[in-house]
Design an enzyme around this catalytic site. Sequence first.
Site, PDB file in Angstrom:
ATOM      1  N   ASP A 198      45.985  -3.744  12.238  1.00 14.06           N
ATOM      2  CA  ASP A 198      45.119  -4.491  11.326  1.00 14.06           C
ATOM      3  C   ASP A 198      44.181  -5.338  12.186  1.00 14.06           C
ATOM      4  O   ASP A 198      44.456  -5.573  13.367  1.00 14.06           O
ATOM      5  CB  ASP A 198      45.966  -5.399  10.413  1.00 14.06           C
ATOM      6  CG  ASP A 198      45.234  -5.761   9.118  1.00 14.06           C
ATOM      7  OD1 ASP A 198      45.500  -5.122   8.080  1.00 14.06           O
ATOM      8  OD2 ASP A 198      44.378  -6.678   9.154  1.00 14.06           O
ATOM      9  N   ARG A 248      37.422 -19.655   0.516  1.00 15.10           N
ATOM     10  CA  ARG A 248      38.287 -19.375   1.662  1.00 15.10           C
ATOM     11  C   ARG A 248      37.901 -20.160   2.911  1.00 15.10           C
ATOM     12  O   ARG A 248      38.757 -20.511   3.717  1.00 15.10           O
ATOM     13  CB  ARG A 248      38.282 -17.882   1.962  1.00 15.10           C
ATOM     14  CG  ARG A 248      38.972 -17.102   0.849  1.00 15.10           C
ATOM     15  CD  ARG A 248      39.019 -15.651   1.195  1.00 15.10           C
ATOM     16  NE  ARG A 248      39.656 -14.853   0.156  1.00 15.10           N
ATOM     17  CZ  ARG A 248      39.833 -13.549   0.242  1.00 15.10           C
ATOM     18  NH1 ARG A 248      39.420 -12.903   1.299  1.00 15.10           N
ATOM     19  NH2 ARG A 248      40.410 -12.897  -0.739  1.00 15.10           N
TER      20      ARG A 248
HETATM   21  C1  LIG Z   1      44.191  -4.712   0.889  1.00 15.33           C
HETATM   22  S1  LIG Z   1      44.900  -4.571   2.482  1.00 15.33           S
HETATM   23  C2  LIG Z   1      45.616  -2.951   2.386  1.00 15.33           C
HETATM   24  C3  LIG Z   1      47.048  -2.917   2.887  1.00 15.33           C
HETATM   25  C4  LIG Z   1      47.755  -1.580   2.730  1.00 15.33           C
HETATM   26  N1  LIG Z   1      47.075  -0.513   3.451  1.00 15.33           N
HETATM   27  C5  LIG Z   1      47.913  -1.213   1.279  1.00 15.33           C
HETATM   28  O1  LIG Z   1      47.271  -0.273   0.810  1.00 15.33           O
HETATM   29  O2  LIG Z   1      48.698  -1.874   0.589  1.00 15.33           O
HETATM   30  C6  LIG Z   1      43.452  -4.311   3.498  1.00 15.33           C
HETATM   31  C7  LIG Z   1      43.683  -4.650   4.982  1.00 15.33           C
HETATM   32  O3  LIG Z   1      42.587  -4.129   5.737  1.00 15.33           O
HETATM   33  C8  LIG Z   1      42.363  -4.991   6.833  1.00 15.33           C
HETATM   34  N2  LIG Z   1      41.019  -4.753   7.392  1.00 15.33           N
HETATM   35  C9  LIG Z   1      39.813  -5.081   6.859  1.00 15.33           C
HETATM   36  N3  LIG Z   1      38.815  -4.730   7.700  1.00 15.33           N
HETATM   37  C10 LIG Z   1      39.420  -4.164   8.791  1.00 15.33           C
HETATM   38  C11 LIG Z   1      38.926  -3.617  10.013  1.00 15.33           C
HETATM   39  N4  LIG Z   1      37.621  -3.569  10.296  1.00 15.33           N
HETATM   40  N5  LIG Z   1      39.831  -3.138  10.910  1.00 15.33           N
HETATM   41  C12 LIG Z   1      41.161  -3.182  10.645  1.00 15.33           C
HETATM   42  N6  LIG Z   1      41.683  -3.695   9.506  1.00 15.33           N
HETATM   43  C13 LIG Z   1      40.822  -4.184   8.593  1.00 15.33           C
HETATM   44  C14 LIG Z   1      42.554  -6.371   6.230  1.00 15.33           C
HETATM   45  O4  LIG Z   1      42.841  -7.344   7.215  1.00 15.33           O
HETATM   46  C15 LIG Z   1      43.723  -6.142   5.248  1.00 15.33           C
HETATM   47  O5  LIG Z   1      44.959  -6.516   5.799  1.00 15.33           O
END
Ligand SMILES: C[S@@+](CC[C@H](N)C(=O)[O-])C[C@H]1O[C@@H](n2cnc3c(N)ncnc32)[C@H](O)[C@@H]1O
Length: 271
Positions: free
Chosen positions: A142, A39
């Site tokens: 996010d 990445r």
């Molecule tokens: C796999 S996605 C999940 C999306 C959705 N909630 C779902 O279940 O389909 C995980 C998301 O968590 C976000 N994320 C990771 N660490 C985070 C943090 N410390 N604060 C806010 N968002 C975070 C990532 O950017 C990503 O978009």
Amino acid sequence: MSLENVTITDAEFARFQALIYKIAGISLSDAKKVLLTGRLGKRLRYYGFDNYSDYYRLVSSNTAEAELQIMVDLLTTNETYFFREEKHFEFLATEILPNHPPGLAFNVWSAASSSGEEVYTLAMVLAERFGLAGNWTVTGSDVSLRMLDAAQRGIYPLERTRGIPPEYLRKYCLKGVRSQAGMLLIDPAVRKHTRFLQVNLNRKLPELGPFEVIFLRNVMIYFDTETKREVVARLVRQLRPGGYFIVGHSESLNGVTEALRTVRPTIYMRP
Ligand SMILES: C[S@@+](CC[C@H](N)C(=O)[O-])C[C@H]1O[C@@H](n2cnc3c(N)ncnc32)[C@H](O)[C@@H]1O
């Protein structure tokens, strides 16, 4: 020299592990070395760096905030789709919404909303219950700005919208024409009930609530137990008593909080 395959030393990898943990609470296991180089490699090429130490020096300097955000965007995993884990939306529609006092506002927070599919899924379910003129909102947040940009646009390739039931497609979505052919647009009448904000769950949270429901799905898998505890404690403060807290199907709040009671696996309630 070719910059195609810059290798990362163990010491360099450990520095990036510590950095992304400090910023976003994300624990990258040693097995994620290939993921990280896959990445971040393009950023090294962009700058013409031939080693990860130079890139680390750049992102950890005080003047490289924009590059640090790009790094965070690249190191988060953003997979999501409409009506993912649909039992949660069924529970919302059949168990939570019918018990909500009519006329009172209903506010939901999707606290790791990625590219917005979870927010718009929630919005369609709420629109179905309360109507497009109803008193309801869905907040998406996010840490990734790139994902928030995509979410805010509310435009998705048709092949990514398969989970949406046909009657919701008809009522709450528009088919793109001309330059947007092959795309699906979330109807502005639905979008006006939504908002998107950058919120890092690993920091003190802004006051956004109180909420009737908080979705925190498929993000805790990246956190260690200590981070999960802190994140959930911060979020629960913004949940109304009697409100629901919903986590992903492979996640659990066992040993993470005492402030919620289990209603069924992955669905919790603040007493
Ligand atoms: C796999 S996605 C999940 C999306 C959705 N909630 C779902 O279940 O389909 C995980 C998301 O968590 C976000 N994320 C990771 N660490 C985070 C943090 N410390 N604060 C806010 N968002 C975070 C990532 O950017 C990503 O978009």
